[in-house]
Design a protein around this motif. Sequence first.
Motif, PDB file in Angstrom:
ATOM      1  N   GLY A 108      14.260  -7.252  -1.228  1.00 29.09           N
ATOM      2  CA  GLY A 108      14.615  -5.897  -1.655  1.00 29.09           C
ATOM      3  C   GLY A 108      15.833  -5.806  -2.531  1.00 29.09           C
ATOM      4  O   GLY A 108      16.186  -4.729  -2.998  1.00 29.09           O
ATOM      5  N   ASP A 109      16.518  -6.920  -2.780  1.00 29.16           N
ATOM      6  CA  ASP A 109      17.727  -6.876  -3.600  1.00 29.16           C
ATOM      7  C   ASP A 109      17.509  -7.532  -4.961  1.00 29.16           C
ATOM      8  O   ASP A 109      18.415  -8.109  -5.533  1.00 29.16           O
ATOM      9  N   GLU A 110      16.277  -7.441  -5.479  1.00 30.28           N
ATOM     10  CA  GLU A 110      15.971  -8.086  -6.744  1.00 30.28           C
ATOM     11  C   GLU A 110      16.692  -7.401  -7.894  1.00 30.28           C
ATOM     12  O   GLU A 110      16.969  -6.197  -7.869  1.00 30.28           O
ATOM     13  N   THR A 111      17.014  -8.174  -8.912  1.00 27.89           N
ATOM     14  CA  THR A 111      17.633  -7.649 -10.118  1.00 27.89           C
ATOM     15  C   THR A 111      16.613  -7.696 -11.244  1.00 27.89           C
ATOM     16  O   THR A 111      15.664  -8.487 -11.194  1.00 27.89           O
ATOM     17  N   VAL A 129      -1.007 -13.448  -4.700  1.00 26.61           N
ATOM     18  CA  VAL A 129      -1.366 -12.733  -3.482  1.00 26.61           C
ATOM     19  C   VAL A 129      -0.129 -11.971  -3.023  1.00 26.61           C
ATOM     20  O   VAL A 129       0.923 -12.560  -2.801  1.00 26.61           O
ATOM     21  N   VAL A 130      -0.240 -10.659  -2.902  1.00 31.70           N
ATOM     22  CA  VAL A 130       0.870  -9.809  -2.477  1.00 31.70           C
ATOM     23  C   VAL A 130       0.675  -9.486  -1.005  1.00 31.70           C
ATOM     24  O   VAL A 130      -0.263  -8.779  -0.637  1.00 31.70           O
ATOM     25  N   ALA A 131       1.553  -9.997  -0.145  1.00 32.08           N
ATOM     26  CA  ALA A 131       1.455  -9.779   1.300  1.00 32.08           C
ATOM     27  C   ALA A 131       2.651  -8.966   1.773  1.00 32.08           C
ATOM     28  O   ALA A 131       3.368  -9.350   2.701  1.00 32.08           O
ATOM     29  N   MET A 132       2.887  -7.853   1.119  1.00 33.74           N
ATOM     30  CA  MET A 132       3.964  -6.930   1.474  1.00 33.74           C
ATOM     31  C   MET A 132       3.651  -5.602   0.798  1.00 33.74           C
ATOM     32  O   MET A 132       2.751  -5.523  -0.037  1.00 33.74           O
ATOM     33  N   ASP A 133       4.382  -4.552   1.176  1.00 40.22           N
ATOM     34  CA  ASP A 133       4.208  -3.281   0.478  1.00 40.22           C
ATOM     35  C   ASP A 133       4.806  -3.404  -0.913  1.00 40.22           C
ATOM     36  O   ASP A 133       6.013  -3.641  -1.055  1.00 40.22           O
ATOM     37  N   PRO A 134       3.965  -3.286  -1.957  1.00 38.89           N
ATOM     38  CA  PRO A 134       4.447  -3.534  -3.324  1.00 38.89           C
ATOM     39  C   PRO A 134       5.538  -2.558  -3.742  1.00 38.89           C
ATOM     40  O   PRO A 134       5.479  -1.369  -3.429  1.00 38.89           O
ATOM     41  N   ARG A 135       6.534  -3.089  -4.438  1.00 32.52           N
ATOM     42  CA  ARG A 135       7.553  -2.244  -5.041  1.00 32.52           C
ATOM     43  C   ARG A 135       7.064  -1.801  -6.420  1.00 32.52           C
ATOM     44  O   ARG A 135       6.064  -2.284  -6.931  1.00 32.52           O
ATOM     45  N   PRO A 156      -1.609  -2.235  -6.210  1.00 28.27           N
ATOM     46  CA  PRO A 156      -1.487  -2.335  -7.669  1.00 28.27           C
ATOM     47  C   PRO A 156      -2.830  -2.104  -8.357  1.00 28.27           C
ATOM     48  O   PRO A 156      -3.880  -2.511  -7.849  1.00 28.27           O
ATOM     49  N   ASP A 157      -2.793  -1.446  -9.494  1.00 32.91           N
ATOM     50  CA  ASP A 157      -4.016  -1.202 -10.271  1.00 32.91           C
ATOM     51  C   ASP A 157      -4.695  -2.528 -10.594  1.00 32.91           C
ATOM     52  O   ASP A 157      -4.048  -3.480 -11.045  1.00 32.91           O
ATOM     53  N   GLY A 158      -5.986  -2.585 -10.358  1.00 28.71           N
ATOM     54  CA  GLY A 158      -6.748  -3.776 -10.696  1.00 28.71           C
ATOM     55  C   GLY A 158      -6.694  -4.876  -9.655  1.00 28.71           C
ATOM     56  O   GLY A 158      -7.259  -5.952  -9.858  1.00 28.71           O
ATOM     57  N   ALA A 159      -6.026  -4.627  -8.516  1.00 25.91           N
ATOM     58  CA  ALA A 159      -5.912  -5.659  -7.481  1.00 25.91           C
ATOM     59  C   ALA A 159      -6.990  -5.491  -6.428  1.00 25.91           C
ATOM     60  O   ALA A 159      -7.348  -4.369  -6.051  1.00 25.91           O
ATOM     61  N   ASP A 160      -7.522  -6.595  -5.942  1.00 31.61           N
ATOM     62  CA  ASP A 160      -8.442  -6.576  -4.818  1.00 31.61           C
ATOM     63  C   ASP A 160      -7.649  -6.440  -3.525  1.00 31.61           C
ATOM     64  O   ASP A 160      -6.449  -6.717  -3.486  1.00 31.61           O
ATOM     65  N   LEU A 161      -8.332  -6.030  -2.451  1.00 37.03           N
ATOM     66  CA  LEU A 161      -7.684  -5.856  -1.151  1.00 37.03           C
ATOM     67  C   LEU A 161      -8.491  -6.564  -0.071  1.00 37.03           C
ATOM     68  O   LEU A 161      -9.699  -6.357   0.054  1.00 37.03           O
ATOM     69  N   VAL A 162      -7.811  -7.402   0.703  1.00 36.77           N
ATOM     70  CA  VAL A 162      -8.392  -8.018   1.890  1.00 36.77           C
ATOM     71  C   VAL A 162      -7.409  -7.780   3.024  1.00 36.77           C
ATOM     72  O   VAL A 162      -6.245  -8.186   2.917  1.00 36.77           O
TER      73      VAL A 162
END
Length: 337
Positions: A108-111, A129-135, A156-162
């Motif tokens: 959460g502290d990304e620059t 693969v995004v395994a968190m709530d996307p920022r 995210p737009d265009g992303a699949d979900l499993v």
Amino acid sequence: MASKASKARRPTISDVARHAGVSTSLVSLVLQGSPLVREPKRAAVDAAIKELGYRPSRAAATLAGGASKTIGLIIDDYRNLWFVELLHGLQAELEQHGYHVTVVDSPGDETPGNGPIDQLLSLRVDGIVVAMDPRDSMLPATWAPTVVAGWRDRIPDGADLVANDDNAGGRLAAGHLLDLGHTRIAHLTGSGGAAAHRRAGFLLRCAEAGLPVRLWGEGHGTSEEDGYQAARALMEHFPDTTAIFAANDIMAVGALAALRERGLQAPRDVSVLGYDNSPLAMSRYLDLSSIDAKSGDVGIGAARALLARMEESSRPLLRTLIQPELAPRGTTAAVSP
């Protein structure tokens, strides 16, 4: 003999190129084992690598082009071990196709320019693969083929979900505690898509049984400390609570600490149920009852969805839910008479 400069820091692909008198692209071709490199040049590069003590990275080896055979996995907290089985499933499936997985956390502290997406793109990953709530920075999924693992606030737009069917898991948790005869039930929840779906299923099942739920922690985090603070406040307000369902296993561990602080034990005084069936829950010491989110199966499904997306980018979006299971252990029991 290596130069003083090369000893002072780790040698790079550029150092090898200068030492061998060739271009970095040619060094990359050598690292890839390309047959296009003539033997004298190859020998010069090999000699430079040996002399400098260079350790080639996979990212450097792909600078000349071609697939990196790397998949990036983004998580938000290494301390929460729920993702371990997800990673195992993901790796098991991808390794069969010659891919390896690189894990990046996003606390959460990304620059700007140094977020998890930037880090993965610098490695030339073939998919994410995004395994968190996307920022916000992760929402336009135009960087690479993307699959979201687990229910999230936003996709995210265009992303699949499993994902695990967290609504069904919440219902399963409520049913387990109701079957044990509990009527003074509390739920420790938190922010995020997974927690929201687990909460919704749990509340609905309890409402169907005509029971109110003592809800605590909505809008807050889902760490061990959050679980501890929520359980501590809960027991101050409702000391007669006989069962607690936590949004994840690590929150359940925090709840156990809060109960112990009050001289209470699970399940003798209060039954405690977690979610994820993580290594924490499975440890013999904790013996924590939990809802198995089938994270390994989610990982396998995410890998398959990503492979399919990389093969055919225009295919219809996939939405797959995997059914959870109850994993009863030593922290839940029938309510005391």
